[in-house]
Design a protein around this motif. Sequence first.
Motif, PDB file in Angstrom:
ATOM      1  N   ARG A 175      -7.216   5.391   5.405  1.00  0.00           N
ATOM      2  CA  ARG A 175      -7.853   4.554   4.384  1.00  0.00           C
ATOM      3  C   ARG A 175      -6.757   4.004   3.475  1.00  0.00           C
ATOM      4  O   ARG A 175      -5.584   4.342   3.634  1.00  0.00           O
ATOM      5  N   ARG A 177      -5.911   4.560   0.427  1.00  0.00           N
ATOM      6  CA  ARG A 177      -5.183   5.621  -0.276  1.00  0.00           C
ATOM      7  C   ARG A 177      -6.067   6.859  -0.324  1.00  0.00           C
ATOM      8  O   ARG A 177      -7.298   6.770  -0.200  1.00  0.00           O
ATOM      9  N   ALA A 178      -5.435   8.013  -0.490  1.00  0.00           N
ATOM     10  CA  ALA A 178      -6.192   9.256  -0.625  1.00  0.00           C
ATOM     11  C   ALA A 178      -6.899   9.290  -1.980  1.00  0.00           C
ATOM     12  O   ALA A 178      -6.336   8.869  -2.995  1.00  0.00           O
ATOM     13  N   HIS A 179      -8.145   9.769  -1.973  1.00  0.00           N
ATOM     14  CA  HIS A 179      -8.905   9.894  -3.215  1.00  0.00           C
ATOM     15  C   HIS A 179      -8.922  11.333  -3.716  1.00  0.00           C
ATOM     16  O   HIS A 179      -9.348  11.601  -4.835  1.00  0.00           O
ATOM     17  N   GLU A 182     -10.544  14.989   0.421  1.00  0.00           N
ATOM     18  CA  GLU A 182     -10.888  14.657   1.797  1.00  0.00           C
ATOM     19  C   GLU A 182     -10.739  15.893   2.683  1.00  0.00           C
ATOM     20  O   GLU A 182      -9.840  16.718   2.464  1.00  0.00           O
TER      21      GLU A 182
END
Length: 318
Positions: A175, A177-179, A182
């Motif tokens: 994706r 960016r990492a949120h 995850e």
Amino acid sequence: MADVLFCTDDFAARHSSRLQSIAPEVELVRLVGDDPVSDADLERITLAFFSHDSWPERAPNFFGVALRAANLRWLHTMSAGVDSPIFATFTDRGVRLTTSSGSSAEPIARTAMMYLLALSRDLPGMIRAQDRAEWNWHRWSEIGGRSIAVVGWGPIGREVARLASAFGMEPTIVRRRAHGGEPFPVRPLGELASIARDHDAMVVALPLTPDTEGIITSEVFDAIGPDGYFVNVGRGELVDQVALTAALVDGRLGGAGIDVTTPEPLPADDALWSAPNLIITPHNSGSTAETGQRADEAFLANLERWVAGADLRNEVAP
């Protein structure tokens, strides 16, 4: 003035009691077969639901009416993707747009896993051998223990990763960016070719936007390699289709399963049809009765919110 909902006769018949319970003040204008809708009814319509039973045969009739409904305020579509220009036509004139995003995630993700299982077992080759009545024994490959890049982290991508993990695969989320939080490692979309090189399979479940159009290039196919698999359940325009065909024909890509093409339907003389180690389905990976039921439920829940003056779910920003 009471709201007036435009919907198919099939949807109205399935949910007449629910509609009466949720929104007793809302009147209905039904699309009956392919019959025209009167000018008087066109003026009355304020809400519209594009239900699963409208696709594909009745879609032109449905949208033909909705486009002429000058007082339309809210359109809900059963589809998750709203990249078709038809939807921009509505949002540009101030119509609120919501979707049944997630309703087709389960069958689409299962289709993606079907492709991977079938390719690892050379199902296309076995079917051809069966047609020739040939007892063509060969050894299969296993997908367990293999790495998979899941490109796109919407409802479909999340379900693909969950199923892949259940089959013993090792998912990586791709994706922007990492949120945080995850369930699997995350890598950025901008490193797509490098990610492809590091994984045995890639499943693409991205929405189509100006930034994602053509994002799957020849470089990505070369990086996946002759032992890897590529799956697309997003949109055909995400992929350089000529490059996909060439990679399969040249043996630079191990195999592919695609539910979407450019254009659709794919012309009978397109070279992609005869590419080796390829499974094509006609953009129907989510077309189940259960998908339609979940899409209906998503709309009915939003209708309840509309009547109550609450925020709508899965609203598309104009």
